[in-house]
Design an enzyme around this catalytic site. Structure first.
Site, PDB file in Angstrom:
ATOM      1  N   ASN A 124      37.832  48.821  48.190  1.00  0.00           N
ATOM      2  CA  ASN A 124      39.006  49.482  47.634  1.00  0.00           C
ATOM      3  C   ASN A 124      39.498  48.827  46.348  1.00  0.00           C
ATOM      4  OD1 ASN A 124      39.263  51.340  49.876  1.00  0.00           O
ATOM      5  ND2 ASN A 124      39.975  49.588  51.070  1.00  0.00           N
ATOM      6  N   HIS A 126      40.473  45.789  45.956  1.00  0.00           N
ATOM      7  CA  HIS A 126      41.481  44.780  46.234  1.00  0.00           C
ATOM      8  C   HIS A 126      40.763  43.491  46.599  1.00  0.00           C
ATOM      9  CE1 HIS A 126      43.921  48.480  47.590  1.00  0.00           C
ATOM     10  NE2 HIS A 126      44.309  48.151  46.375  1.00  0.00           N
ATOM     11  N   CYS A 161      46.272  42.401  46.023  1.00  0.00           N
ATOM     12  CA  CYS A 161      45.945  41.698  44.776  1.00  0.00           C
ATOM     13  C   CYS A 161      44.724  42.347  44.156  1.00  0.00           C
ATOM     14  CB  CYS A 161      45.688  40.225  45.070  1.00  0.00           C
ATOM     15  SG  CYS A 161      45.171  39.262  43.636  1.00  0.00           S
TER      16      CYS A 161
END
Length: 217
Positions: A124, A126, A161
């Site tokens: 994804n 991240h 993040c």
């Protein structure tokens, strides 16, 4: 610990496969039909790892577009109940105590300039949650890393993040109090406790809070 967490990452795949074999899953995120109608997905917000016993993992529901956590809708609860009559829908974490937030005044050491790499990203885009452990350990004093073994760690995920983010790691060490030692199996060997914070370097937004216990080698 980071190596161990990489091995345990398959546990999340196991949880997904469990839901899929039950016939509840309607998409790749393990969401049920009622969850999919409401654009809800499962995400991990907290993992507790004990080296001498199995890990505990807390899953919650998130809206896949707004990225906000959601309560379990009654329709979804009714949907999953027949498949988990003798089980709790939500896992219970043995370590539920609040993890204190660190700042420049309370942290003993700070490591800045931590940048995610492309290989740190999941599907994804991240940062893989296991990567956070390595960054947390970057601010642990070298004498602790050399003289102690990391025996347990609890991570509390605050926000996602991405690769464009620049991070900093904060750590505070302490000698464990006698009452804290009593609740640990090998209490006489556990000497240190630590609190950690991983945050954005620019706006100081929290990414992960963590707590750990250390034993002399």
């Amino acid at each position: 610990m980071e190596t161990l967490m990489n091995l345990l990452q398959t546990g999340q795949e196991t949880a997904l496969n469990h839901v899929m074999t039950s016939g509840l899953a309607s998409d790749g995120f393990g969401a049920t039909h009622e969850m999919s109608l409401r654009k809800l997905i499962w995400v991990v917000t907290r993992i507790n790892v004990q080296v001498e016993r199995y890990s505990c993992c807390t899953w919650v529901i998130m809206h896949r577009e707004t990225r906000r956590l959601s309560k379990i809708p009654e329709q979804v609860r009714k949907e999953v109940t027949p498949f988990y009559l003798d089980r709790e829908v939500m896992a219970v974490d043995n370590d539920t105590n609040k993890i204190d937030k660190l700042n420049e005044e309370t942290a003993e050491s700070i490591r800045s300039g931590l940048a995610p790499r492309w290989s740190d990203m999941d599907v994804n885009q991240h940062v893989n949650n296991v990567k956070y452990i390595g960054w947390i350990l970057e601010s642990v004093p070298i004498n602790v890393l050399e003289d102690y073994n990391l025996t347990s760690m609890t991570l509390e995920y605050r926000r996602e993040c991405r690769q464009s983010h620049l991070l900093e790691s904060l750590t505070s060490m302490k000698t464990m109090e006698p009452e804290e030692k009593l609740r640990i199996a090998s209490s006489s060997k556990v000497n240190l406790g630590s609190t950690h914070l991983l945050r954005m370097q620019g706006n100081k937004a929290e990414i992960v809070r963590a707590r750990a216990e250390w034993r002399t080698k």
